[in-house]
Design a protein around this motif. Structure first.
Motif, short mmCIF file in Angstrom:
data_model
loop_
_atom_site.label_atom_id
_atom_site.label_comp_id
_atom_site.label_asym_id
_atom_site.label_seq_id
_atom_site.Cartn_x
_atom_site.Cartn_y
_atom_site.Cartn_z
N SER A 92 9.03 -54.78 -56.10
CA SER A 92 9.34 -54.69 -54.67
C SER A 92 10.81 -54.93 -54.40
O SER A 92 11.30 -54.62 -53.32
CB SER A 92 8.52 -55.72 -53.90
OG SER A 92 9.00 -57.01 -54.19
N GLY A 93 11.51 -55.52 -55.37
CA GLY A 93 12.92 -55.83 -55.15
C GLY A 93 13.14 -57.19 -54.50
O GLY A 93 14.27 -57.56 -54.20
N ASP A 94 12.06 -57.96 -54.28
CA ASP A 94 12.24 -59.31 -53.74
C ASP A 94 13.11 -60.15 -54.66
O ASP A 94 13.85 -61.00 -54.22
CB ASP A 94 10.88 -60.01 -53.57
CG ASP A 94 10.09 -59.47 -52.38
OD1 ASP A 94 10.66 -58.64 -51.66
OD2 ASP A 94 8.94 -59.88 -52.19
N ALA A 97 14.74 -68.26 -56.13
CA ALA A 97 14.07 -67.92 -54.88
C ALA A 97 12.63 -68.40 -54.87
O ALA A 97 12.11 -68.81 -53.85
CB ALA A 97 14.11 -66.43 -54.63
N SER A 98 11.98 -68.33 -56.02
CA SER A 98 10.55 -68.65 -56.03
C SER A 98 10.06 -69.00 -57.43
O SER A 98 10.68 -68.63 -58.43
CB SER A 98 9.74 -67.47 -55.48
OG SER A 98 10.09 -66.28 -56.14
N PHE A 99 8.93 -69.70 -57.44
CA PHE A 99 8.18 -69.94 -58.68
C PHE A 99 6.91 -69.11 -58.58
O PHE A 99 6.04 -69.42 -57.76
CB PHE A 99 7.77 -71.41 -58.79
CG PHE A 99 8.87 -72.35 -59.11
CD1 PHE A 99 9.17 -72.65 -60.42
CD2 PHE A 99 9.63 -72.93 -58.11
CE1 PHE A 99 10.18 -73.53 -60.73
CE2 PHE A 99 10.65 -73.81 -58.41
CZ PHE A 99 10.94 -74.11 -59.72
N ASN A 100 6.79 -68.09 -59.36
CA ASN A 100 5.62 -67.23 -59.19
C ASN A 100 5.27 -66.57 -60.53
O ASN A 100 6.11 -65.91 -61.13
CB ASN A 100 5.94 -66.16 -58.14
CG ASN A 100 4.70 -65.50 -57.61
OD1 ASN A 100 3.68 -65.49 -58.28
ND2 ASN A 100 4.80 -64.95 -56.42
N ASP A 120 5.27 -58.02 -59.42
CA ASP A 120 5.44 -57.44 -58.07
C ASP A 120 6.80 -57.75 -57.45
O ASP A 120 7.37 -56.90 -56.77
CB ASP A 120 4.32 -57.95 -57.14
CG ASP A 120 2.96 -57.42 -57.55
OD1 ASP A 120 2.95 -56.37 -58.22
OD2 ASP A 120 1.95 -58.05 -57.23
N VAL A 121 7.32 -58.98 -57.67
CA VAL A 121 8.60 -59.31 -57.04
C VAL A 121 9.72 -58.45 -57.63
O VAL A 121 10.70 -58.15 -56.94
CB VAL A 121 8.95 -60.81 -57.16
CG1 VAL A 121 8.02 -61.65 -56.31
CG2 VAL A 121 8.98 -61.28 -58.58
#
Lengths: 345, 308
Positions: free
Chosen positions: A219-221, A206-209, A215-216
Motif C-alpha cells: 500500500s505504500g504505508d 511508524a509501526s510494529f506489524n 500490506d504496508v
C-alpha cells in the motif's frame, strides 16, 4: 423475524445431526497466518477423510503464550520457528515422534535431519526455511540498502516510514548484528548499548506489524519493512517496487517446523499430516505459495521455476551468512523482555 | 431521579416481591461471570511471574512494584517513580474521554433527531445506526485503516478536490486511534440517549416555550435534566470499553504506543508474558473505574436525597 429464527434453529440442528452422523477423524492445526494454501488442506482432507481446523498466530512468542495459557491439549500440531522449538522442548510442550512412526522421514534433507534446536528430530519435521531482513521501496530510496542502519539508524528520507515485525527475537537479533555484539550477551555495557539503540530508533519507526508486514509495503504505508524473505517476494509480486536487503552486518535465518504437541487430541491425524507434508509434491505446494524453501528432498520438479531466481531467495555472492536466533538464558531473556516493554511503551 | 424510578417500579404488586429462588440465576451469573474472574485476576496479580508466561503460586508484590517503581534495565538501580504506566493510563483515559465527548456531540443530536421522527421511520433510522455493527469490530477497524491511509480514498478525495497538496499522515497517529474509538462505540451512545429522548414528553417543551423560554433554555432546563440518565448511561457505555480497547491502537495506531488495553494484552498474549503484571494493571484499572462510579453514585444519591 420469527421465521428467520426458526430457519436458524433448524440449520443449527441440522449441523449437529450431520456432525454426529459423521463422527470423523479430526486434525487441529495452530499455524502462522497466511502460510499454507487452502487447496493443500483440502487435498489432505480429501485424501484422508480427516476434518481439518486451523487457528493462526502472528509471532512465535504469541503462540507460546497462548499454548501456556491453556490451549495446550486442544491442538495437534503447531509450526514454531527454530529457537521456539528449543524453548518448547525445554518447557515440555512437545510429544516425541517414535522411531519409524513417520513413513516419509527419509525425505528430510540431510542438513535438516539433526538440527541443534531439536537434536535427532525427535519432535519436529521441517516446514519451510528462509531469512528475515527488510525490503526497501526503491521509489522512495535509491541508495545502498544492504546495511542494517536502514532500520536502526535510518537516513532522513526513510524516517517515520519504517514498519518492524512485532517479533522480539528477530528485532533483537538484527539490532545485535547492527551493533556487532553477540546474541544473548550478558555484558551490561552491551545490553545498555542495545537498549539505547532501540530507544533511539523507535521514533523513526511508524509501526510494529507482522501480519500486515506485506500490506504496508504494497500500500505504500511503509517505505521500509522488516520482513521474511518469502513474504517480501509476495509483496513485490503484488506490485510494490521493493528490493530485499542482505545487510553486510548479517541477517536472520530461520526454519519453521511442524511439531507434535503434547496431549494432542488427534495424535494419529497429526502423524498423517506430518507424513503428508514430507511428500515432496505437497511441501512444494507450500513453497510455491509462501515463496520460502522446503527442507525436503525431491521438491525441485514440483517448484515454480521462478523461485530459483527469486532475489529474495538468492543472496548475492558477497552477502554474509545468516544467523539463527539463539535461546538466551533466563537472566538475559528477562532483560530483553524489559527492553521490549520499554521499547513499546 | 433514582427515587422516581424506584417508586414506579414498586407499583406492581404482582411482581413486586421477588422471591429468593428466582434470584438464583442472577447470582450464578454474577458469581460465575463477574466475581470469580475478578477474584482470579486479583489473586494472579499477587503471584510470582513464571519465566515465559504463567504464574508460580508464591505471594509477590513484584507486579505492583513494577507498576510504581522504575529499577532500571537490570532491576537493581535505586527505585524511582515509574512514569511509563502512569503515562499510559493518563493517555488512555484522555483518549477514552475525548472519544466519549465526540460520541456525545454526534450521538445526542442523532438520537434526538431519530426520536423526533414519526414512529414508522424511527425504527428505520435505528436500524441504519446499528447496521454497521453487525460486522465484526476487527473488520470495521481494518476498513477504517484502508479509508485513512496515505493513498486511501480520503486522502485521494481531498487531493482531488485540491484541499490538500500531499496526503495528510493519518494512519499510525493518535488521531487515527481516536477516530477508531469514536467509530467503534458511537451506537452505545446513540441508543441509550434515544431510549430516554423517546420517552420525553414534548408537551413539556411546548409548555416551556409558552412561558417564554428560548430554545437553549428549553434544552438546558427542560430536556437535558430529563434525558440525563440516558446521557450518563451512554457515556459510561462508551468510556469503559474505550478505556480497554486494543484493536484501534493496534491497527490504527501502529501498535507503537501502548494504551491500557494493549499493555494488558501484551502481558498475556505477546512477548512480555508477564501474567501477574497484566493482572495487576487490570486490577488498578478496575479500581479506578469503580472508584469513579462509586463517587458518581454517592453524589447522585445525595442529590436525590436533597431533592426529596
Amino acid at each position: 423475524m420469527r421465521t428467520l429464527l426458526k430457519a436458524g434453529i433448524a440449520a443449527l440442528a441440522l449441523t449437529f445431526v450431520a456432525g454426529a452422523a459423521q463422527a470423523q477423524e479430526k486434525l487441529s492445526i495452530y499455524h502462522w497466518f497466511e502460510y499454507i494454501p487452502q487447496e493443500l488442506l483440502d487435498k489432505f482432507a480429501a485424501e484422508t477423510g480427516i476434518e481439518v481446523t486451523m487457528d493462526t498466530f502472528d509471532s512465535n512468542e504469541a503462540m507460546l503464550a497462548s499454548l501456556k495459557a491453556g490451549k495446550l491439549g486442544s491442538y495437534d500440531v503447531a509450526v514454531p520457528g527454530d529457537y521456539m522449538v528449543e524453548i518448547m522442548i525445554g518447557e515440555g510442550m512437545l510429544d516425541t515422534i517414535a522411531e519409524g512412526e513417520l513413513a516419509n522421514r527419509g525425505n528430510i534433507e540431510p542438513q535438516w535431519v539433526d538440527v541443534p534446536f531439536d537434536p535427532g528430530r525427535m519432535h519436529s519435521i521441517p516446514y519451510q526455511w528462509g531469512s528475515t531482513s527488510f525490503s526497501v521501496n526503491r521509489d522512495v530510496y535509491q541508495g545502498d540498502i544492504n546495511d542494517t542502519s536502514i532500520v536502526y539508524d535510518p537516513p532522513d528520507e526513510l524516517k517515520g516510514k519504517i514498519n518492524v515485525l512485532d517479533s522480539q527475537g528477530e528485532v533483537m537479533l538484527l539490532a545485535a548484528l547492527h551493533l556487532g555484539i553477540p546474541q544473548c550477551s550478558n555484558d551490561r555495557e552491551q545490553l545498555k548499548q542495545l537498549d539505547a539503540l532501540l530507544q533511539a530508533a523507535k521514533p523513526h519507526w511508524a509501526s510494529f506489524n507482522s501480519d500486515g508486514a506485506k500490506d504496508v509495503l504494497v500500500s505504500g504505508d511503509a517505505a521500509v519493512g522488516m520482513i521474511w524473505n518469502g513474504f517480501g517476494a509476495k509483496a513485490r509480486a503484488e506490485g510494490a517496487n521493493i528490493e530485499y536487503a542482505y545487510p553486510r552486518q548479517g541477517y536472520v535465518v530461520w526454519m519453521d517446523n511442524v511439531v507434535l504437541l503434547k496431549d494432542a487430541p488427534n495424535r494419529a491425524s497429526a502423524i498423517k499430516f506430518m507424513d503428508f507434508l514430507l511428500e515432496p509434491e505437497n511441501i512444494a505446494a507450500v513453497t510455491n505459495f509462501a515463496r520460502y524453501a522446503a527442507g525436503v528432498e525431491g521438491v525441485t520438479p514440483h517448484l515454480d521455476p521462478e523461485l530459483a531466481s527469486q532475489p529474495e531467495s538468492v543472496p548475492p555472492a558477497d552477502a554474509p551468512a545468516g544467523t539463527f536466533v539463539a535461546v538466551c538464558d533466563q537472566a538475559t531473556q528477562e532483560v530483553y523482555d524489559t527492553m521490549w516493554t520499554r521499547l513499546k511503551k | 431521579m433514582a427515587g422516581e424510578l424506584a417508586s414506579t417500579r414498586a407499583v406492581s404488586r404482582t411482581f413486586a416481591p421477588v422471591r429468593t429462588p428466582l434470584l438464583i440465576p442472577t447470582w450464578v451469573i454474577i458469581g460465575f461471570f463477574l466475581v470469580a474472574p475478578v477474584l482470579m485476576m486479583l489473586a494472579y496479580s499477587f503471584l510470582t511471574k513464571e519465566f515465559r508466561g504463567g504464574v508460580i503460586w508464591e505471594f509477590s508484590l513484584a507486579a505492583y512494584d513494577q507498576f510504581i517503581f522504575d529499577r532500571g534495565l537490570f532491576g537493581d538501580e535505586p527505585p524511582q517513580i515509574e512514569w511509563t504506566y502512569i503515562v499510559i493510563f493518563v493517555r488512555s483515559i484522555i483518549q477514552a474521554a475525548v472519544a466519549t465527548l465526540l460520541c456525545l456531540i454526534i450521538g445526542f443530536p442523532t438520537a434526538y433527531f431519530i426520536a423526533t421522527r414519526s414512529p414508522a421511520t424511527r425504527s428505520m433510522w435505528l436500524f441504519l445506526v446499528t447496521v454497521p455493527y453487525w460486522v465484526n469490530l476487527l473488520i470495521r477497524t481494518v476498513s477504517m485503516k484502508f479509508l485513512i491511509r496515505d493513498n486511501g480514498p480520503l486522502n485521494e478525495a481531498l487531493m482531488g478536490l485540491g484541499v490538500i497538496g500531499e496526503p495528510i499522515a493519518l494512519i499510525n497517529t493518535d488521531f487515527a486511534v481516536q477516530l477508531g474509538l469514536f467509530y467503534s462505540y458511537l451506537p452505545f451512545m446513540v441508543l441509550p440517549i434515544y431510549a430516554s429522548v423517546e420517552r420525553y414528553d414534548f408537551a413539556l417543551s411546548e409548555a416551556a416555550a409558552d412561558l417564554y423560554a428560548n430554545r437553549w433554555t428549553i434544552l438546558y432546563k427542560v430536556i437535558l435534566p430529563i434525558v440525563w440518565p440516558g446521557i450518563v448511561a451512554g457515556c459510561i457505555l462508551v468510556f469503559v470499553p474505550s478505556l480497554g480497547a486494543f484493536l484501534a491502537p493496534d491497527l490504527l495506531g501502529g501498535a507503537k504506543n501502548f494504551l491500557i488495553g494493549s499493555l494488558i494484552e501484551e502481558q498475556f498474549k505477546g512477548n512480555a508474558g508477564n501474567w501477574p503484571f497484566g493482572a495487576a494493571a487490570s486490577m488498578i484499572l478496575l479500581s479506578l473505574v469503580l472508584i469513579a462510579l462509586f463517587i458518581y453514585a454517592r453524589r447522585q444519591a445525595r442529590r436525590s436525597a436533597q431533592a426529596a
